[in-house]
Scaffold this active site. Sequence first.
Site, PDB file in Angstrom:
ATOM      1  N   ASP A  61      94.408  95.302 112.371  1.00 54.62           N
ATOM      2  CA  ASP A  61      94.428  93.930 111.879  1.00 54.62           C
ATOM      3  C   ASP A  61      93.154  93.689 111.083  1.00 54.62           C
ATOM      4  OD1 ASP A  61      94.473  91.178 111.518  1.00 54.62           O
ATOM      5  OD2 ASP A  61      95.032  90.727 113.599  1.00 54.62           O
ATOM      6  N   ALA A  85      97.932  89.906 103.499  1.00 50.69           N
ATOM      7  CA  ALA A  85      97.954  88.442 103.552  1.00 50.69           C
ATOM      8  C   ALA A  85      99.305  87.981 104.069  1.00 50.69           C
ATOM      9  CB  ALA A  85      97.713  87.848 102.159  1.00 50.69           C
ATOM     10  N   THR A 136      97.071  84.973  94.045  1.00 43.11           N
ATOM     11  CA  THR A 136      98.323  84.426  93.528  1.00 43.11           C
ATOM     12  C   THR A 136      98.076  83.321  92.517  1.00 43.11           C
ATOM     13  OG1 THR A 136     100.298  83.146  94.183  1.00 43.11           O
ATOM     14  CG2 THR A 136      98.343  82.871  95.535  1.00 43.11           C
ATOM     15  N   ASP A 137      99.062  83.079  91.666  1.00 39.41           N
ATOM     16  CA  ASP A 137      98.966  81.967  90.720  1.00 39.41           C
ATOM     17  C   ASP A 137      99.140  80.614  91.410  1.00 39.41           C
ATOM     18  OD1 ASP A 137     101.675  82.184  91.273  1.00 39.41           O
ATOM     19  OD2 ASP A 137     102.315  82.332  89.185  1.00 39.41           O
ATOM     20  N   GLU A 138      99.618  80.626  92.646  1.00 34.97           N
ATOM     21  CA  GLU A 138      99.865  79.357  93.344  1.00 34.97           C
ATOM     22  C   GLU A 138      98.587  78.583  93.641  1.00 34.97           C
ATOM     23  OE1 GLU A 138     102.858  79.157  96.377  1.00 34.97           O
ATOM     24  OE2 GLU A 138     103.715  81.086  95.776  1.00 34.97           O
ATOM     25  N   TYR A 162      99.854  77.936 102.453  1.00 38.95           N
ATOM     26  CA  TYR A 162      99.711  79.300 101.937  1.00 38.95           C
ATOM     27  C   TYR A 162      98.743  79.333 100.759  1.00 38.95           C
ATOM     28  CZ  TYR A 162     100.672  83.198  98.818  1.00 38.95           C
ATOM     29  OH  TYR A 162     100.542  84.255  97.955  1.00 38.95           O
ATOM     30  N   LYS A 166      94.958  81.044 100.333  1.00 38.74           N
ATOM     31  CA  LYS A 166      94.603  82.031  99.306  1.00 38.74           C
ATOM     32  C   LYS A 166      93.472  81.514  98.413  1.00 38.74           C
ATOM     33  CE  LYS A 166      96.108  85.504  98.483  1.00 38.74           C
ATOM     34  NZ  LYS A 166      95.684  86.858  98.952  1.00 38.74           N
ATOM     35  N   TYR A 219     116.783  75.597  96.795  1.00 34.30           N
ATOM     36  CA  TYR A 219     116.012  74.399  97.084  1.00 34.30           C
ATOM     37  C   TYR A 219     116.212  73.332  96.004  1.00 34.30           C
ATOM     38  CZ  TYR A 219     113.210  76.565 100.814  1.00 34.30           C
ATOM     39  OH  TYR A 219     112.788  77.159 101.968  1.00 34.30           O
TER      40      TYR A 219
END
Length: 360
Positions: A61, A85, A136-138, A162, A166, A219
Site C-alpha cells: 500500500d 490512486a 487528471t484534467d478533473e 475525487y 487529486k 447520467y
Amino acid sequence: MRTYLVTGGAGFIGSNYIHYMFKKYGDDIRIINVDKLTYAGNLENLKDIEDKPNYTFVKADICDGEAIMRIFEENDIDRVVHFAAESHVDRSIKNPDVFVKTNVLGTLNMLNAAKQAWENEDGSFKADKKFLHVSTDEVYGSLDNLTDYFYETTPYDPHSPYSASKASSDFLVKSYIDTYHFPANITNCSNNYGPYQFPEKLIPLVINNALHGRDLPVYGDGKNIRDWLFVEDHCKGIDLVQEKGVLGETYNIGGHNERQNIQIIHIILDTLQEMLDDSDPRKALVSEKLIKYVTDRKGHDRRYAIAPDKIKAAVGWYPETCFEEGIKKTIKWYFENEDWMANVTSGNYQTYYEDMYKDR
C-alpha cells in the site's frame, strides 16, 4: 539498467504503461510494480510479463511508509511513475475518506521516500533521478464555453471528492518541487480508454452490458462532454515527459477527441454491430433500446477538454489514435479477452453495480 518504480501498475493505465515500456525498451530497463490490489488492481493484466527477470511485483500500500521506504532501500530507483490512486468519481461521493487517504497521504509517502533516497547531504539530488505524478484534467473543474480548453495555467477548481483529492496531491508535488527543488513532473490527462479498463468506467461498462443485453445507464441528459485519450498514446506521453520534459513543469496530455457521453454510447453500439458476425447471438442483444437515463451524478462537470499544445512543443507528443480507430482496437481486445472480463465482473463489480444503480 535503469530501474522504474511504478505504483498502481496492476491497474488500467499502469499495466498498459508497463506493457508499453517493455515493448519499447525490452531488457534495457527494470520495472518494480507496487500495487495494493484493490478491486481495480488485477495481476491478470500482466500475466504475459510476470516471469520476466527484469520485472518484479510487490504487493504494498502506498500509504504504508515503511513498505515503500524498504523498496527504495533495497533498490536503486531511477524513475518513479506514480499512477496509484482511487479514481472513480461515484465511489468518491459515497466514500471520500479512502480517496483522501490514498490520493493525498499515499502521494506524500511516495514523495518522502523518494526524497530521502535521492537527496544528497547538501540538499541537492542525485543525478538522473525523476518522479512523475500522474493526475487528471478533473482538477481544473468544468468548462461551460465550447471554445475554451484546459491549459497548464488554468486555475484549479475541483468539484468532486475525487478531483479534490487529486488536486491536493498535485499541490503536494508542486510544493516539493518549489521547496526542495525535488526532481518531478506532473501530467494531467483526459479520460483514458483501451485494454484492461475496469468495467465501472463508461466505455468498458457499455461494451460489456451491451453484449449481455443489459441496461446502459446514462447520467442526466447524456450530453456531458469528455476528451477521450487512447491509453497507449497516454503511455507514450508519460515516457516522453520523463525523458525530455523540463523538471518542475506540468504537462497536459489530451486526446483531441471530444464526445458527448451519449455519442460515445451510440458509437460503441454501432461499432459492435459492425464487428459482430451475423451468426453471433450477441448481435441481436446490442440495441439502442438498452439505453436508460438515470438520475444525474452529484456535482457532475459538464465538459472537459485539454489543449496539449505545451507537450507537443516541448517533447513532440501528439495523440496518434483517433477515437473511431481506438474504439475498434478496444472492442477487439475485449472480444479476444472474454475470460478477463468474465473474471473481473464476477467479483466486487457486481456488488458495486447493484449498489450504484439499483435505485436509479
